[in-house]
Design an enzyme around this catalytic site. Structure first.
Site, PDB file in Angstrom:
ATOM      1  N   GLY A 186      -6.945 -15.861  48.975  1.00  0.00           N
ATOM      2  CA  GLY A 186      -6.420 -17.201  48.712  1.00  0.00           C
ATOM      3  C   GLY A 186      -7.439 -18.287  48.956  1.00  0.00           C
ATOM      4  N   LYS A 246     -13.762 -15.645  60.953  1.00  0.00           N
ATOM      5  CA  LYS A 246     -13.271 -16.969  61.307  1.00  0.00           C
ATOM      6  C   LYS A 246     -12.265 -16.832  62.446  1.00  0.00           C
ATOM      7  CE  LYS A 246     -11.940 -17.577  57.085  1.00  0.00           C
ATOM      8  NZ  LYS A 246     -12.462 -16.252  56.635  1.00  0.00           N
ATOM      9  N   HIS A 277      -4.869 -22.336  55.417  1.00  0.00           N
ATOM     10  CA  HIS A 277      -3.721 -21.503  55.060  1.00  0.00           C
ATOM     11  C   HIS A 277      -2.491 -22.374  54.836  1.00  0.00           C
ATOM     12  CE1 HIS A 277      -6.369 -19.020  57.680  1.00  0.00           C
ATOM     13  NE2 HIS A 277      -6.221 -18.170  56.693  1.00  0.00           N
ATOM     14  N   SER A 316      -6.497 -49.519  17.745  1.00  0.00           N
ATOM     15  CA  SER A 316      -7.281 -48.971  16.634  1.00  0.00           C
ATOM     16  C   SER A 316      -7.397 -49.928  15.467  1.00  0.00           C
ATOM     17  CB  SER A 316      -6.654 -47.652  16.158  1.00  0.00           C
ATOM     18  OG  SER A 316      -5.312 -47.854  15.775  1.00  0.00           O
ATOM     19  N   SER A 317      -6.386 -50.874  15.308  1.00  0.00           N
ATOM     20  CA  SER A 317      -6.456 -51.728  14.129  1.00  0.00           C
ATOM     21  C   SER A 317      -7.693 -52.603  14.088  1.00  0.00           C
ATOM     22  CB  SER A 317      -5.258 -52.649  14.022  1.00  0.00           C
ATOM     23  OG  SER A 317      -4.378 -52.506  14.947  1.00  0.00           O
ATOM     24  N   GLY A 370     -10.817 -43.278   9.952  1.00  0.00           N
ATOM     25  CA  GLY A 370      -9.463 -43.347  10.506  1.00  0.00           C
ATOM     26  C   GLY A 370      -8.635 -42.116  10.225  1.00  0.00           C
ATOM     27  N   THR A 402       0.644 -46.234   5.710  1.00  0.00           N
ATOM     28  CA  THR A 402      -0.197 -47.198   6.420  1.00  0.00           C
ATOM     29  C   THR A 402      -0.558 -48.329   5.463  1.00  0.00           C
ATOM     30  OG1 THR A 402      -2.323 -46.230   5.790  1.00  0.00           O
ATOM     31  CG2 THR A 402      -1.213 -45.263   7.715  1.00  0.00           C
ATOM     32  N   ASP A 445       6.237 -50.362   5.917  1.00  0.00           N
ATOM     33  CA  ASP A 445       5.160 -50.278   6.899  1.00  0.00           C
ATOM     34  C   ASP A 445       4.595 -51.667   7.178  1.00  0.00           C
ATOM     35  OD1 ASP A 445       2.983 -48.696   8.391  1.00  0.00           O
ATOM     36  OD2 ASP A 445       1.840 -49.980   7.017  1.00  0.00           O
TER      37      ASP A 445
END
Length: 544
Positions: free
Chosen positions: A60, A109, A219, A429-430, A466, A474, A529
């Protein structure tokens, strides 16, 4: 709790070992098969001519310990079940298999199960004539004055130093002394935002949102203190000061360990803050950031420090043939190259042209006047901001026009300037799409002096980058037929074609681009649109 990628809990460790062996980089590992459930990974190139180094414990914590088996570090790793010490027989068989006349050092350990099982195995091996020593790592400093500190990621320093000294051909006493000296020179502390996920455990994470546990175990043991989740640099500062208090040092190396659940970008932030902390000021060497000793998927990290002398420095810098040791980096400054921005800033002299100015003013005013209508349409089929986005671009161009700051008498340059300005004020994006359109159109007009051809070239580039085409619902559904009609039959035909193209989107029940592509046909049916509607209105306004 989060889910785990697992077959069966009972096979999880063996499946993990097989995955390690299937994809090993150096072809130097083998599973020792004793015909039972013993799980040991050992060097396949081991000649028993030097001191063997063995470590192990519960699984683990991958890549610990199998990831550090190889020349220069461990000879073998004994793997227990999940968070459980391996059996006495597993440890004993590993010792007997790898130990030659030079002897064997066992590194564990500081956990009760490891101490007992590894300890008994060592005693049995001694009775059988093997020369064996054991050292116990106790580097966790989270609990002040704890008589039995836990062993955590600082154990890897012990592996590295002991492995290096053994590789030099030193005897068992010398290797053991180097290992113990390393244990006396290290300190570690961890912090986490969430505990680890255990197979079949559906209980909620005990660490509340906005909190962090300082000093938790590998642990999933609870931390010594729950603190407010602060900025990373504050967490690192707390840990740095505790480490330097427990292990004062003016020359040291630092190991930065991902406990399993932090992303690379988070670990890079941790590293930056460690380097800039009090701990980082006198650090010569860094190991990581990397997942080195994890707690399955615990979202946290630990920091370990080792005081350096010449032996430890050479040991850390020496080469290994292991899968998981990430190597060592020396402290660097942040490399910065001062550069002059090369992004194009168009220089031009404003010029006047009344016809162009009137057309540009008409276009901008039309878009601004239709802002509310466009937003309304986009509220139905998008996120409701098309009108505001288009209007912000129009207002910018109109402001430059009113200030006489546009090259109106150079149409190609004017389109390029408009393209640049739109990216600064139109979000999403436009703005980028329209900037591509005007930039490409300006370049084409400068070359051909043909306005329609320029607009068609700009549209082609917009469609290319695009990814939208006619029929995708669009603005292209209005622009494309408008430009085609304009080139063939004049501007009046373009106005009619723009309206017909925009109207065609009323019956398009599937959008293939933009936010509308996520909507169902019932939402889109009968709604024009917004981008195509804007094109329709612009062409109509220019025909008056």
């Amino acid at each position: 709790m989060a889910d785990l990628v697992i077959n069966e809990r009972e096979s999880w460790v063996n499946d993990s070992i097989d995955g390690t062996l299937y994809t090993q980089q150096h072809n130097n590992l083998t599973r020792l098969d004793f015909g039972n459930d013993i799980k040991v990974i050992a060097r396949s190139d081991w000649q028993k001519d030097k001191v063997a180094i063995i470590c192990g414990g519960g699984s683990g914590h991958e890549p610990a310990h199998a990831g550090f088996v190889g020349k220069g570090m461990l000879t073998a790793a004994v793997c227990g079940d999940l968070f459980a010490a391996p059996s006495v027989d597993a440890v004993l068989n590993a010792i007997l298999h790898v130990t030659g006349d030079a002897g064997c050092l066992v590194v564990i350990k500081n956990y009760t199960g490891d101490r007992l099982n590894f300890g008994l195995a060592c005693e049995k091996a001694k009775e059988m004539g093997r020369n064996v020593e054991m050292v116990i790592v106790s580097d966790d400093i989270s609990i002040p004055e704890n008589p039995k500190p836990r062993g955590i990621a600082g154990t890897l320093f012990v592996h590295k130093v002991a492995g290096y000294v053994a590789e030099q051909g030193e005897d068992l006493a010398t290797v053991t002394k180097a290992a113990q000296d390393t244990i006396d020179s290290i300190a570690s502390i961890g912090i986490a935002l969430s505990s680890c996920t255990l197979p079949g455990d559906d209980s909620a994470d005990r660490i509340a949102a906005g909190k962090a546990e300082l000093g938790l175990g590998i642990h999933g043991e609870a931390g010594i203190e729950t603190i407010e989740l602060r900025q990373c640099k504050e967490l690192v500062s707390i840990m740095s000061d505790k480490l330097l208090t427990a292990c004062p040092s003016e020359r040291h190396a630092v190991l930065i360990n991902n406990l399993g659940g932090l992303s690379p970008i988070e670990m890079n932030v941790v590293t930056k803050d460690v380097v800039e902390s009090n701990l980082g000021k006198n650090a010569e060497l860094f190991i990581g950031p990397a997942p080195l000793m994890t707690a399955i998927d615990m979202k946290g990290f630990s920091i370990s420090i080792i005081k350096l002398d010449e032996l430890k420095r050479q040991a850390l810098l020496s080469d290994t043939v292991t899968a998981a040791w990430p190597g060592v980096s020396k402290k660097q400054t942040v490399a910065v190259t001062q550069c002059e921005s090369q992004s194009s800033q168009i220089t031009f002299s404003p010029s006047q042209n009344e016809a162009v100015a009137n057309a540009l003013r008409t276009v901008c005013s039309t878009i601004i006047e239709n802002e509310a209508a466009l937003n309304h349409l986009d509220t139905i089929v998008g996120d409701g901001d098309t009108g505001s986005t288009f209007a912000s671009g129009a207002r910018k161009v109109l402001a430059e026009l009113d200030a006489n700051q546009l090259p109106l008498n150079e149409p190609g340059l004017l389109m390029t300037v408009i393209g640049q300005q739109l990216t600064t004020v139109m979000g999403g994006s436009s703005g980028v799409l329209l900037s591509i359109f005007f930039t490409a159109a300006g370049r084409e007009f400068t070359a051909t002096n043909n306005l329609v051809a320029a607009f068609q070239s700009g549209l082609a580039r917009m469609m290319e980058y695009g990814g939208a085409a006619v029929g995708d619902r669009t603005m292209i559904d209005a622009l494309y037929p408008a430009f085609e009609a304009w080139g063939a039959n004049g501007f009046a035909a373009a106005v009619e074609a723009a309206k017909a193209g925009a109207d065609s989107t009323l019956d398009m029940t599937k959008a293939n681009a933009g936010r509308s592509s996520y909507l169902n046909s019932d939402t889109l049916n009968g709604v024009k649109d917004p981008g195509a509607f804007a094109v329709e209105q612009v062409f109509e306004s220019l025909n008056k």
